[in-house]
Scaffold this motif. Structure first.
Motif, PDB file in Angstrom:
ATOM      1  N   ALA A   1     -15.000  26.579   0.164  1.00 33.99           N
ATOM      2  CA  ALA A   1     -15.008  25.310  -0.570  1.00 33.99           C
ATOM      3  C   ALA A   1     -14.276  24.220   0.221  1.00 33.99           C
ATOM      4  N   LEU A   2     -13.158  24.565   0.848  1.00 38.67           N
ATOM      5  CA  LEU A   2     -12.413  23.592   1.649  1.00 38.67           C
ATOM      6  C   LEU A   2     -13.244  23.123   2.835  1.00 38.67           C
ATOM      7  N   PHE A   3     -13.907  24.055   3.516  1.00 37.82           N
ATOM      8  CA  PHE A   3     -14.744  23.687   4.651  1.00 37.82           C
ATOM      9  C   PHE A   3     -15.867  22.747   4.208  1.00 37.82           C
ATOM     10  N   LEU A   4     -16.541  23.086   3.120  1.00 40.62           N
ATOM     11  CA  LEU A   4     -17.627  22.239   2.630  1.00 40.62           C
ATOM     12  C   LEU A   4     -17.120  20.875   2.169  1.00 40.62           C
ATOM     13  N   PHE A   5     -15.934  20.836   1.564  1.00 35.77           N
ATOM     14  CA  PHE A   5     -15.357  19.571   1.119  1.00 35.77           C
ATOM     15  C   PHE A   5     -15.041  18.669   2.309  1.00 35.77           C
ATOM     16  N   ILE A   6     -14.480  19.247   3.367  1.00 36.33           N
ATOM     17  CA  ILE A   6     -14.164  18.455   4.561  1.00 36.33           C
ATOM     18  C   ILE A   6     -15.447  17.963   5.218  1.00 36.33           C
TER      19      ILE A   6
ATOM     20  N   LEU B   1     -18.394  17.431   3.756  1.00 39.51           N
ATOM     21  CA  LEU B   1     -18.965  16.399   2.888  1.00 39.51           C
ATOM     22  C   LEU B   1     -18.180  15.093   2.996  1.00 39.51           C
ATOM     23  N   SER B   2     -16.864  15.199   3.054  1.00 34.06           N
ATOM     24  CA  SER B   2     -16.026  14.003   3.177  1.00 34.06           C
ATOM     25  C   SER B   2     -16.313  13.256   4.472  1.00 34.06           C
ATOM     26  N   TYR B   3     -16.535  13.996   5.547  1.00 32.81           N
ATOM     27  CA  TYR B   3     -16.859  13.367   6.819  1.00 32.81           C
ATOM     28  C   TYR B   3     -18.224  12.690   6.751  1.00 32.81           C
ATOM     29  N   LYS B   4     -19.200  13.378   6.163  1.00 34.97           N
ATOM     30  CA  LYS B   4     -20.553  12.821   6.083  1.00 34.97           C
ATOM     31  C   LYS B   4     -20.598  11.562   5.213  1.00 34.97           C
ATOM     32  N   LEU B   5     -19.773  11.512   4.161  1.00 35.57           N
ATOM     33  CA  LEU B   5     -19.738  10.349   3.269  1.00 35.57           C
ATOM     34  C   LEU B   5     -18.825   9.235   3.782  1.00 35.57           C
ATOM     35  N   GLY B   6     -18.101   9.494   4.882  1.00 30.49           N
ATOM     36  CA  GLY B   6     -17.251   8.471   5.465  1.00 30.49           C
ATOM     37  C   GLY B   6     -15.877   8.357   4.837  1.00 30.49           C
ATOM     38  N   TRP B   7     -15.501   9.340   4.023  1.00 31.62           N
ATOM     39  CA  TRP B   7     -14.184   9.306   3.386  1.00 31.62           C
ATOM     40  C   TRP B   7     -13.077   9.603   4.387  1.00 31.62           C
ATOM     41  N   ILE B   8     -13.385  10.380   5.429  1.00 34.69           N
ATOM     42  CA  ILE B   8     -12.412  10.680   6.471  1.00 34.69           C
ATOM     43  C   ILE B   8     -13.048  10.329   7.817  1.00 34.69           C
TER      44      ILE B   8
END
Length: 71
Positions: free
Chosen positions: A48-53, A55-62
């Motif tokens: 879940a952590l890997f997928l969250f990171i 997804l966050s990168y793909k959405l531009g959050w990080i």
């Protein structure tokens, strides 16, 4: 964002510690499968952590920082 990542990392460590305690307890009072359940939770939290990171990168959050790729 950092708080969510830290909380998931703490959850992973707690699940790992719980699995270790289940392994060390030798009395018959343990629930069967307690260690396996704790390790499965740890693996689930890691995925879940890997997928969250990701997804966050793909959405531009990080944004990536640090050493440039390709060196």
């Amino acid at each position: 964002m950092k708080i969510i990542i830290v909380l998931i990392l703490v959850g992973i460590l707690v699940a790992l510690a719980a699995a270790g305690l289940f392994m060390l307890k030798r009395s018959g009072k343990n629930k069967p499968g307690g260690m396996a359940r704790a390790l499965a939770l740890r693996v689930g939290l890691s995925v879940a952590l890997f997928l969250f990171i990701l997804l966050s990168y793909k959405l531009g959050w990080i944004q990536p920082t640090g050493i440039p790729a390709g060196r």
